[in-house]
Scaffold this motif. Sequence first.
Motif, PDB file in Angstrom:
ATOM      1  N   ALA A 163       0.852  -1.195   0.000  1.00 62.75           N
ATOM      2  CA  ALA A 163       0.000   0.000   0.000  1.00 62.75           C
ATOM      3  C   ALA A 163       0.887   1.243   0.000  1.00 62.75           C
ATOM      4  O   ALA A 163       0.613   2.228  -0.681  1.00 62.75           O
ATOM      5  CB  ALA A 163      -0.913  -0.018   1.216  1.00 62.75           C
ATOM      6  N   SER A 164       1.958   1.215   0.788  1.00 61.33           N
ATOM      7  CA  SER A 164       2.961   2.280   0.673  1.00 61.33           C
ATOM      8  C   SER A 164       4.330   1.603   0.730  1.00 61.33           C
ATOM      9  O   SER A 164       4.497   0.580   1.406  1.00 61.33           O
ATOM     10  CB  SER A 164       2.803   3.301   1.790  1.00 61.33           C
ATOM     11  OG  SER A 164       2.822   2.658   3.025  1.00 61.33           O
ATOM     12  N   PRO A 165       5.319   2.149   0.004  1.00 63.82           N
ATOM     13  CA  PRO A 165       6.602   1.454  -0.106  1.00 63.82           C
ATOM     14  C   PRO A 165       7.276   1.273   1.250  1.00 63.82           C
ATOM     15  O   PRO A 165       7.150   2.141   2.127  1.00 63.82           O
ATOM     16  CB  PRO A 165       7.437   2.368  -1.002  1.00 63.82           C
ATOM     17  CG  PRO A 165       6.600   3.534  -1.349  1.00 63.82           C
ATOM     18  CD  PRO A 165       5.274   3.419  -0.717  1.00 63.82           C
ATOM     19  N   PRO A 166       7.985   0.167   1.462  1.00 65.11           N
ATOM     20  CA  PRO A 166       8.615  -0.105   2.761  1.00 65.11           C
ATOM     21  C   PRO A 166       9.800   0.811   3.045  1.00 65.11           C
ATOM     22  O   PRO A 166      10.217   0.942   4.190  1.00 65.11           O
ATOM     23  CB  PRO A 166       9.079  -1.551   2.629  1.00 65.11           C
ATOM     24  CG  PRO A 166       9.157  -1.828   1.170  1.00 65.11           C
ATOM     25  CD  PRO A 166       8.190  -0.920   0.499  1.00 65.11           C
ATOM     26  N   VAL A 167      10.355   1.430   1.979  1.00 67.96           N
ATOM     27  CA  VAL A 167      11.461   2.391   2.160  1.00 67.96           C
ATOM     28  C   VAL A 167      11.173   3.578   1.254  1.00 67.96           C
ATOM     29  O   VAL A 167      10.508   3.448   0.230  1.00 67.96           O
ATOM     30  CB  VAL A 167      12.828   1.778   1.759  1.00 67.96           C
ATOM     31  CG1 VAL A 167      13.258   0.706   2.740  1.00 67.96           C
ATOM     32  CG2 VAL A 167      12.794   1.222   0.340  1.00 67.96           C
ATOM     33  N   GLU A 168      11.703   4.756   1.662  1.00 68.64           N
ATOM     34  CA  GLU A 168      11.486   5.951   0.840  1.00 68.64           C
ATOM     35  C   GLU A 168      12.556   6.039  -0.237  1.00 68.64           C
ATOM     36  O   GLU A 168      13.742   6.005   0.064  1.00 68.64           O
ATOM     37  CB  GLU A 168      11.536   7.193   1.714  1.00 68.64           C
ATOM     38  CG  GLU A 168      10.221   7.403   2.392  1.00 68.64           C
ATOM     39  CD  GLU A 168       9.924   8.868   2.670  1.00 68.64           C
ATOM     40  OE1 GLU A 168      10.483   9.747   1.976  1.00 68.64           O
ATOM     41  OE2 GLU A 168       9.152   9.094   3.590  1.00 68.64           O
ATOM     42  N   VAL A 169      12.092   6.131  -1.474  1.00 73.41           N
ATOM     43  CA  VAL A 169      13.013   6.204  -2.598  1.00 73.41           C
ATOM     44  C   VAL A 169      12.593   7.381  -3.476  1.00 73.41           C
ATOM     45  O   VAL A 169      11.422   7.481  -3.855  1.00 73.41           O
ATOM     46  CB  VAL A 169      12.965   4.870  -3.395  1.00 73.41           C
ATOM     47  CG1 VAL A 169      13.672   5.006  -4.717  1.00 73.41           C
ATOM     48  CG2 VAL A 169      13.587   3.740  -2.596  1.00 73.41           C
ATOM     49  N   ALA A 170      13.553   8.279  -3.791  1.00 76.46           N
ATOM     50  CA  ALA A 170      13.218   9.455  -4.612  1.00 76.46           C
ATOM     51  C   ALA A 170      12.832   9.019  -6.020  1.00 76.46           C
ATOM     52  O   ALA A 170      11.943   9.595  -6.635  1.00 76.46           O
ATOM     53  CB  ALA A 170      14.405  10.410  -4.654  1.00 76.46           C
ATOM     54  N   SER A 171      13.492   7.971  -6.534  1.00 75.51           N
ATOM     55  CA  SER A 171      13.197   7.504  -7.896  1.00 75.51           C
ATOM     56  C   SER A 171      13.416   5.992  -7.974  1.00 75.51           C
ATOM     57  O   SER A 171      14.531   5.506  -7.747  1.00 75.51           O
ATOM     58  CB  SER A 171      14.120   8.229  -8.887  1.00 75.51           C
ATOM     59  OG  SER A 171      14.314   7.433 -10.035  1.00 75.51           O
ATOM     60  N   ALA A 172      12.330   5.281  -8.307  1.00 78.43           N
ATOM     61  CA  ALA A 172      12.446   3.818  -8.426  1.00 78.43           C
ATOM     62  C   ALA A 172      13.396   3.461  -9.565  1.00 78.43           C
ATOM     63  O   ALA A 172      14.097   2.446  -9.520  1.00 78.43           O
ATOM     64  CB  ALA A 172      11.068   3.206  -8.668  1.00 78.43           C
ATOM     65  N   HIS A 173      13.426   4.330 -10.576  1.00 83.40           N
ATOM     66  CA  HIS A 173      14.310   4.088 -11.715  1.00 83.40           C
ATOM     67  C   HIS A 173      15.778   4.126 -11.261  1.00 83.40           C
ATOM     68  O   HIS A 173      16.596   3.293 -11.663  1.00 83.40           O
ATOM     69  CB  HIS A 173      14.035   5.134 -12.798  1.00 83.40           C
ATOM     70  CG  HIS A 173      14.943   5.012 -13.975  1.00 83.40           C
ATOM     71  ND1 HIS A 173      14.887   3.939 -14.839  1.00 83.40           N
ATOM     72  CD2 HIS A 173      15.958   5.789 -14.410  1.00 83.40           C
ATOM     73  CE1 HIS A 173      15.826   4.077 -15.758  1.00 83.40           C
ATOM     74  NE2 HIS A 173      16.492   5.200 -15.513  1.00 83.40           N
ATOM     75  N   ALA A 205      18.185   1.661  -0.961  1.00 83.70           N
ATOM     76  CA  ALA A 205      17.374   2.886  -1.042  1.00 83.70           C
ATOM     77  C   ALA A 205      18.235   4.092  -0.669  1.00 83.70           C
ATOM     78  O   ALA A 205      18.183   5.127  -1.349  1.00 83.70           O
ATOM     79  CB  ALA A 205      16.168   2.769  -0.113  1.00 83.70           C
ATOM     80  N   SER A 206      19.057   3.977   0.380  1.00 81.25           N
ATOM     81  CA  SER A 206      19.844   5.151   0.771  1.00 81.25           C
ATOM     82  C   SER A 206      20.919   5.452  -0.281  1.00 81.25           C
ATOM     83  O   SER A 206      21.186   6.616  -0.579  1.00 81.25           O
ATOM     84  CB  SER A 206      20.407   5.028   2.193  1.00 81.25           C
ATOM     85  OG  SER A 206      21.077   3.827   2.339  1.00 81.25           O
ATOM     86  N   ILE A 207      21.500   4.420  -0.894  1.00 81.14           N
ATOM     87  CA  ILE A 207      22.461   4.661  -1.987  1.00 81.14           C
ATOM     88  C   ILE A 207      21.748   5.369  -3.151  1.00 81.14           C
ATOM     89  O   ILE A 207      22.229   6.381  -3.676  1.00 81.14           O
ATOM     90  CB  ILE A 207      23.078   3.318  -2.474  1.00 81.14           C
ATOM     91  CG1 ILE A 207      23.952   2.705  -1.375  1.00 81.14           C
ATOM     92  CG2 ILE A 207      23.887   3.528  -3.750  1.00 81.14           C
ATOM     93  CD1 ILE A 207      24.448   1.296  -1.678  1.00 81.14           C
ATOM     94  N   ALA A 208      20.587   4.842  -3.535  1.00 78.47           N
ATOM     95  CA  ALA A 208      19.850   5.412  -4.678  1.00 78.47           C
ATOM     96  C   ALA A 208      19.480   6.871  -4.408  1.00 78.47           C
ATOM     97  O   ALA A 208      19.529   7.710  -5.316  1.00 78.47           O
ATOM     98  CB  ALA A 208      18.598   4.583  -4.961  1.00 78.47           C
TER      99      ALA A 208
END
Length: 271
Positions: free
Chosen positions: A200-210, A260-263
């Motif tokens: 329903a909401s992503p498990p980690v915050e990511v600015a861009s999935a790409h 996610a933090s690297i991205a």
Amino acid sequence: MSKTHLGHTARKRFGQNFLHDEYVIDKIVSAINPTNEQNLVEIGPGLGALTDPVCERIDKLTVIELDRDLAKRLRHHPFNAEKLTVIEQDALALDFSSLKEHLPHPQKPLRVFGNLPYNISTPLMFHLFTFSNLISDMHFMLQKEVVNRLAAVPGNKNFGRLSVMAQYYCSVIPVLSVPPDAFKPPPKVDSAVVRLVPHASPPVEVASAHTLERVCAMAFNQRRKTIRNSLKDCMTEAQISLLGLDPTARAETLSLADFASIANVVYEQEN
Ligand code: SAM
């Protein structure tokens, strides 16, 4: 074993291995548990091994089939033709949001299922992930090795780009192992059914999935290398350390949160 099943000669280029084991078919249809209040969509219905028992339970089913002869057969299905909307198209190129006009409940999400052609299953997973906000769940028969990769956790030898991206978008629940002799012709590999439930909401915050996907591709393309080496084109060793990560670690030991933090760092410096 004969390559002809129910009067159709299986086409290798379309990944055609037709399910015929009633026990396995029953298990899959029970796991899907289709009802008339939902929008069911099948990828690769083929000769109807799953289509027919699903149609026993519901009045409308959208199917996506690339093989022209099989699509024609489905349009002229002796007792399910009226229930079926047959989309003769490549599922890999299909905009799943365009299915809305065919659905019994256009405001509701899709439930997608299928015994997928194994030759395109990984790109198809990535394609479907981009529509995960439109999908409430997916049930797929895949190569067992692909299910192992979808469900793998950090530290496991199967953990890779597919695991990170699948788990970013979905909960991954292996359902059933299936031996080659459940199919005609039998594939050379073991198979398994998996249930994927978009978060329903992503498990980690990511600015861009790409960017997340790009970072994973870089890190796992050279999985024996340290991340200091495999990520050197987008990050310095100091930046890796600043995230609290060991620059000499290998990609397969990092968690989804680490990726996610690297991205997010990479995204920030590129934008
Ligand atoms: N559902 C049937 C069954 O379980 O017996 C057939 C499964 S068979 C493994 C895969 C099916 O996907 C075939 O019917 C094949 O023609 C179809 N197919 C192959 N590539 C496809 C694509 N790119 N888009 C949609 N269907 C495809």
